[in-house]
Design an enzyme around this catalytic site. Structure first.
Site, PDB file in Angstrom:
ATOM      1  N   LYS B 158      16.182  52.553  78.660  1.00  0.00           N
ATOM      2  CA  LYS B 158      15.640  52.586  77.300  1.00  0.00           C
ATOM      3  C   LYS B 158      16.070  51.369  76.511  1.00  0.00           C
ATOM      4  CE  LYS B 158      15.386  57.574  76.480  1.00  0.00           C
ATOM      5  NZ  LYS B 158      15.834  58.636  75.566  1.00  0.00           N
ATOM      6  N   GLY B 164      10.570  56.534  69.648  1.00  0.00           N
ATOM      7  CA  GLY B 164       9.226  57.058  69.502  1.00  0.00           C
ATOM      8  C   GLY B 164       8.412  56.877  70.769  1.00  0.00           C
ATOM      9  N   GLU B 200      20.058  56.305  80.849  1.00  0.00           N
ATOM     10  CA  GLU B 200      20.305  57.732  80.664  1.00  0.00           C
ATOM     11  C   GLU B 200      19.763  58.466  81.873  1.00  0.00           C
ATOM     12  OE1 GLU B 200      19.797  58.800  75.913  1.00  0.00           O
ATOM     13  OE2 GLU B 200      18.286  59.432  77.324  1.00  0.00           O
ATOM     14  N   HIS B 235       4.939  59.712  76.959  1.00  0.00           N
ATOM     15  CA  HIS B 235       5.954  59.867  75.910  1.00  0.00           C
ATOM     16  C   HIS B 235       5.357  59.868  74.513  1.00  0.00           C
ATOM     17  CE1 HIS B 235       8.942  59.380  79.047  1.00  0.00           C
ATOM     18  NE2 HIS B 235       8.408  58.222  79.372  1.00  0.00           N
ATOM     19  N   GLU B 287      17.381  61.067  70.071  1.00  0.00           N
ATOM     20  CA  GLU B 287      17.333  60.073  68.998  1.00  0.00           C
ATOM     21  C   GLU B 287      17.048  60.721  67.654  1.00  0.00           C
ATOM     22  OE1 GLU B 287      14.103  57.664  70.733  1.00  0.00           O
ATOM     23  OE2 GLU B 287      12.905  58.133  68.964  1.00  0.00           O
ATOM     24  N   ARG B 291      12.506  58.909  59.186  1.00  0.00           N
ATOM     25  CA  ARG B 291      11.266  58.741  58.422  1.00  0.00           C
ATOM     26  C   ARG B 291      10.497  60.044  58.472  1.00  0.00           C
ATOM     27  NH1 ARG B 291       8.173  59.058  62.933  1.00  0.00           N
ATOM     28  NH2 ARG B 291       8.931  57.986  64.771  1.00  0.00           N
ATOM     29  N   VAL B 294       4.698  62.168  62.149  1.00  0.00           N
ATOM     30  CA  VAL B 294       3.287  62.533  62.245  1.00  0.00           C
ATOM     31  C   VAL B 294       3.139  64.058  62.185  1.00  0.00           C
ATOM     32  CG1 VAL B 294       1.246  62.461  63.723  1.00  0.00           C
ATOM     33  CG2 VAL B 294       2.763  60.476  63.612  1.00  0.00           C
TER      34      VAL B 294
END
Lengths: 156, 448
Positions: B158, B164, B200, B235, B287, B291, B294
């Protein structure tokens, strides 16, 4: 302006008028004060030193920020390359970079747009005669909003 | 409270924020690119300002233009929506330097949470379970191989600056480690300007469960329950719902407790989401999204809380008007994302002009959309056209209403395909209906 030979009063007046016509034809904008004398042959033309507001264009000028698409125009539009505050002159009180009637060259500075405290020079992208200044000094301007209209006929 | 808020986004989320501003009596200013001059958000806003051309790097991502627009319109706060500048700590700092309130957490908090490796370490220190992996970014092939030996395969590489669902790649075996490690570093450098990556363990067959939190910066932190976002392609979430179906007893409460503890540890302020992977009774933090998300409407539907309103109230310095006991969740809600994408061509975006668009309606249906007949799905921006959200007294009722709603939806345009048909099929998938699906559902369906 004085001049003209000693002739009859009528001829002197005619000469004065002819001179006045020539001067006004090349003037960037109409004078604020005109004096014509015959005895002693005199023409006096006064342009205000202060920046006169540009004449309102025929088409409704766009509102500062909420501008709709500009009205259809025959002339070439010089548009804002960035969002910011529009200034016609290099500093407050100074004469404007250009005014209606002026001829401008491609690349000539015509305005300033202040954005993020930076003064960004705005240049004409084509040569032509300025036919309209579409915003007031100090107005907010959005990206791509028209700033000036140029008559480019015969100017490339 | 602010009297003018600038919305630095586009599409459905810009319209979403305009609507809450209207509810609150706040003047909304929407910035837009040239091609969005006639968008639904621009039409709905009190004021609008063109900030640049279609290329988002010169408009929606261009901080100086956004700041200048806020200054010109007298906005006191900037709502960044999701995507674009919403998780950019530099932008939050620039806002503060220009006397503007950024609607979101403090810049330094956002920076720490945005660095996914730092966030992982911070949350592990706060007592949250994390997926086994590298504690620090992995810089060399030798280090990567050593971490891989410790955590085993499959594993996931990652990008530290990703999130996201962007900037990650799965490694199935040792032979693929080096090429994937190098490729992910290169693409992270290209995408985020930061090539650091971490490793990970990859939890194959896990569910994606997340907790919505609100923190007011005065010491009050509440959670608004969980969402299940396990229906994903590459994802990217496609169906979200709340509550999560068929979770082991007590697990959702445990995750909510972790999220609240994580919020306090990070000094978080605003609305945020803590994401977890869940397999069986095991859960691991992945994570924080600092914000609005959606999929926030499903939480709004079950709690009755307007999350954008809370964001604005918190940004204005007001304390939360309620505590955890007052957060009551009722019924079930589902959201389907209608994207202009072709599921038959691996979800390739298919921009174009919509010749027809008809949104579903009727009882217990909410549609958040910026689409209308004649609107364009632009290639420069993301492909989300509409979010269809339904509510029911239980999951089955919410799903039945979703079937009805998707049946009413009409999106047409030359070359325009959407995810609607695929999602309608998923609603009838036996695993999905039973609530025992995981993040591999769409891949399995595609393979069969």
């Amino acid at each position: 302006m004085t001049g003209a030979d000693h002739q009859g009063p009528a001829a002197t007046l005619a000469a004065l008028h002819a001179a006045l016509d020539r001067v006004l034809r090349d003037a960037p904008r109409p004078p604020t004060h005109v004096v014509v004398r015959s005895g002693g042959e005199s023409i006096e033309l006064t342009w205000s030193a202060a920046v006169a507001p540009p004449p309102a264009p025929e088409a409704a000028p766009p509102a500062p920020v909420e501008a709709e698409q500009p009205a259809a125009s025959d002339g070439h539009l010089v548009r804002a390359p960035l969002v910011g505050t529009f200034y016609v002159a290099p500093e407050p009180g100074a004469p404007p970079f250009v005014a209606v009637g002026d001829l401008v060259e491609a690349g000539q500075q015509v305005a300033i747009i202040e954005a993020m405290k930076l003064m960004n020079p705005i240049e004409a992208d084509r040569a032509g005669r300025v036919t309209a200044v579409l915003l007031k000094n100090g107005e907010g301007v959005g990206y791509d909003e028209p700033l000036f209209e140029l008559d480019c006929d015969g100017q490339g | 409270m602010f009297d003018t808020v600038l919305i630095a986004n586009r599409g459905e989320i810009a319209l979403r924020v305009v609507r809450t501003c209207r509810d609150m009596g706040i003047t909304s200013v929407v910035v837009h690119s040239g091609v969005d001059a006639d968008s639904a958000a621009v039409r709905a806003a009190d004021r609008r300002i063109n900030i640049g051309p279609a290329d988002p790097r010169r408009s929606y991502l261009y901080a100086p233009a956004v700041i200048e627009a806020a200054r010109l319109t007298g906005a006191q706060a900037v709502h960044p929506g999701y995507g674009f500048l919403s998780e950019d700590p530099d932008f939050a700092t620039i806002c503060a330097e220009n006397g503007l309130v950024f609607v979101g957490p403090a810049a330094d908090v956002m920076a720490r949470l945005g660095d996914k490796s730092t966030a992982r370490r911070m949350m592990a220190d706060a007592g949250l379970p994390v997926v086994p992996g590298s504690r620090e970014p992995v810089g060399t092939a030798d280090e990567a191989a050593e971490v891989a030996r410790r955590i085993g395969y499959p594993l996931i590489v990652k990008a530290v600056a990703g999130g996201g669902g962007r900037g990650m790649a799965v490694v199935r075996d040792a032979g693929a480690l080096l090429p994937t490690f190098r490729a992910t570093r290169a693409s992270a450098q290209a995408a985020f300007g930061d090539n650091r990556v971490y490793l990970e363990q990859y939890l194959h067959g896990a569910r994606h469960i997340e907790i919505q939190v609100l923190a007011d910066g005065h010491g009050n932190v509440v959670h608004l329950g969980e969402r299940d976002c396990s229906v994903q392609r590459r994802h990217q979430k496609l169906i979200e719902e709340s509550p999560a179906p068929e979770l082991p007893a007590g697990l959702a409460d445990r995750l909510a407790g972790h999220a609240v503890a994580g919020c306090r540890a990070a000094g978080y302020r605003g609305a945020g989401t803590f994401e977890f992977l869940v397999r069986g009774d095991e859960a691991a933090f992945i994570e924080v999204n600092s914000r609005i998300q959606v999929e926030h409407p499903v939480t709004e539907m079950v709690t009755g809380i307007d999350i954008v309103r809370e964001q604005l109230r918190i940004a204005a310095g007001e304390p939360l008007g309620f505590d955890q006991d007052r957060v009551r969740r009722r019924g079930a809600s589902v959201e389907c994302r209608i994207n202009a994408e072709d599921p038959a061509r691996d979800f390739a975006p298919c921009p174009g002009t919509l010749t027809a668009f008809h949104a579903p309606g009727g009882p217990f249906v909410r549609v958040d959309t910026h689409a209308f007949p004649g609107a364009q799905a632009r290639p420069e921006y993301d492909s989300l056209l509409a979010k269809v959200v339904t509510w029911g007294q239980d999951r089955d009722q919410a799903l039945a209403r979703m079937r009805r709603a998707l049946g009413e939806l009409r999106v047409e345009g030359p070359g325009v395909h959407t995810t609607a048909g695929l999602l309608a099929d998923v609603l009838d998938d036996p695993d999905f209906r039973a609530g025992r699906h995981d993040t591999t559902l769409l891949d399995r369906r595609a393979a069969s």
